[in-house]
Design a protein around this motif. Structure first.
Motif, short mmCIF file in Angstrom:
data_model
loop_
_atom_site.label_atom_id
_atom_site.label_comp_id
_atom_site.label_asym_id
_atom_site.label_seq_id
_atom_site.Cartn_x
_atom_site.Cartn_y
_atom_site.Cartn_z
N ALA A 8 -14.24 -51.27 24.26
CA ALA A 8 -14.10 -52.40 23.35
C ALA A 8 -12.62 -52.66 23.13
N VAL A 9 -12.27 -53.93 23.04
CA VAL A 9 -10.91 -54.30 22.69
C VAL A 9 -10.86 -54.44 21.18
N LEU A 10 -9.99 -53.67 20.56
CA LEU A 10 -9.86 -53.65 19.11
C LEU A 10 -9.33 -54.99 18.62
N SER A 11 -10.08 -55.62 17.71
CA SER A 11 -9.64 -56.90 17.16
C SER A 11 -8.53 -56.67 16.14
N ASP A 12 -7.68 -57.66 15.98
CA ASP A 12 -6.57 -57.56 15.02
C ASP A 12 -7.08 -57.38 13.60
N GLU A 13 -8.16 -58.08 13.25
CA GLU A 13 -8.66 -57.97 11.87
C GLU A 13 -9.25 -56.59 11.59
N VAL A 14 -9.91 -55.98 12.56
CA VAL A 14 -10.46 -54.64 12.36
C VAL A 14 -9.32 -53.62 12.30
N ARG A 15 -8.29 -53.80 13.11
CA ARG A 15 -7.13 -52.90 13.06
C ARG A 15 -6.45 -53.00 11.70
N THR A 54 -7.02 -41.04 12.30
CA THR A 54 -7.43 -39.98 11.40
C THR A 54 -7.98 -40.60 10.12
N GLY A 55 -8.86 -39.85 9.48
CA GLY A 55 -9.63 -40.40 8.39
C GLY A 55 -9.06 -40.26 7.00
N ALA A 56 -9.95 -40.48 6.01
CA ALA A 56 -9.56 -40.55 4.62
C ALA A 56 -9.89 -39.29 3.84
N SER A 57 -10.41 -38.27 4.50
CA SER A 57 -10.82 -37.07 3.77
C SER A 57 -10.46 -35.81 4.55
N LEU A 58 -10.01 -34.81 3.82
CA LEU A 58 -9.75 -33.51 4.43
C LEU A 58 -10.93 -32.56 4.28
N GLU A 59 -11.75 -32.77 3.27
CA GLU A 59 -12.93 -31.92 3.02
C GLU A 59 -14.15 -32.79 2.83
N PRO A 60 -15.02 -32.99 3.75
CA PRO A 60 -14.87 -32.55 5.15
C PRO A 60 -13.85 -33.41 5.87
N CYS A 61 -13.26 -32.86 6.90
CA CYS A 61 -12.24 -33.58 7.66
C CYS A 61 -12.91 -34.74 8.41
N THR A 62 -12.39 -35.93 8.20
CA THR A 62 -13.01 -37.11 8.81
C THR A 62 -12.05 -37.83 9.74
N ASP A 63 -12.61 -38.69 10.58
CA ASP A 63 -11.84 -39.60 11.42
C ASP A 63 -12.48 -40.98 11.32
N VAL A 64 -11.67 -42.00 11.53
CA VAL A 64 -12.15 -43.37 11.51
C VAL A 64 -12.49 -43.77 12.95
N TYR A 65 -13.72 -44.24 13.12
CA TYR A 65 -14.20 -44.67 14.43
C TYR A 65 -14.45 -46.17 14.45
N LEU A 66 -14.11 -46.78 15.57
CA LEU A 66 -14.49 -48.16 15.83
C LEU A 66 -15.89 -48.11 16.42
N CYS A 67 -16.81 -48.88 15.87
CA CYS A 67 -18.19 -48.89 16.36
C CYS A 67 -18.58 -50.29 16.80
N TRP A 68 -19.48 -50.36 17.79
CA TRP A 68 -19.98 -51.64 18.27
C TRP A 68 -21.29 -51.42 19.00
N PHE A 69 -22.03 -52.49 19.20
CA PHE A 69 -23.26 -52.47 19.98
C PHE A 69 -23.04 -53.23 21.28
N ASP A 70 -23.75 -52.82 22.33
CA ASP A 70 -23.71 -53.58 23.58
C ASP A 70 -24.11 -55.02 23.32
N GLY A 71 -23.44 -55.94 23.99
CA GLY A 71 -23.83 -57.34 23.95
C GLY A 71 -23.43 -58.11 22.71
N ALA A 73 -20.07 -59.03 19.83
CA ALA A 73 -18.63 -58.97 19.59
C ALA A 73 -18.33 -58.32 18.24
N THR A 74 -19.37 -58.03 17.47
CA THR A 74 -19.19 -57.45 16.14
C THR A 74 -18.67 -56.01 16.24
#
Length: 142
Positions: A8-15, A54-71, A73-74
């Motif tokens: 997926a190409v990261l959109s400017d608004e999501v970034r 990297t995410g917003a929490s150390l306990e539990p340690c989190t990461d921020v993921y970009l998510c999308w569905f096939d087909g 653009a959301t």
């Protein structure tokens, strides 16, 4: 083993939205580039997730993921505790990116070609070390 090739190409608004997420650490690590590859694997799927930062929490340690569905653009963001950082036993291998994901994630993947190259490099290093540490003299005919 199946490796997802969805990108997926990261959109400017999501970034921009991801940049607004607070973090407990001073240095936030970001994925390189704007084209991100899905980290989910084992079986074909239509729900994709790629590490973004990297995410917003150390306990539990989190990461921020970009998510999308096939087909579609959301795109959306999920700040989640990832499988690699999950506390618990070594058999605690279930995916934490989304509940119904039947497989594991990229960090659990063993890349056989890479391991083979690393093994060859290790053997070459041992051979060279033995040569220079008084091992048998090297001969091109050996």
């Amino acid at each position: 083993m199946y490796r997802c090739i969805a990108q997926a190409v990261l959109s400017d608004e999501v970034r921009s939205a991801a940049a607004e997420i607070s973090s407990p650490v001073a240095r936030i690590e970001w994925a390189s580039g704007v084209t991100l590859q899905c980290k989910l694997e084992d079986v074909p799927h239509d729900h994709h997730a790629a590490f973004l930062r990297t995410g917003a929490s150390l306990e539990p340690c989190t990461d921020v993921y970009l998510c999308w569905f096939d087909g579609t653009a959301t795109q959306w963001l999920e700040d989640i505790e990832v499988c690699l950082k999950r506390k618990g036993t070594s058999t605690d291998t279930g995916c934490t990116i989304f509940r119904d994901h039947p497989g594991r994630c990229d960090w659990a993947y063993i890349d056989p070609p890479r391991l083979a190259v690393e093994a060859q490099a290790d053997q070459l290093e041992r051979d060279v070390r033995a040569l220079f540490q008084g091992g048998a003299p090297w001969s091109p005919n050996a």
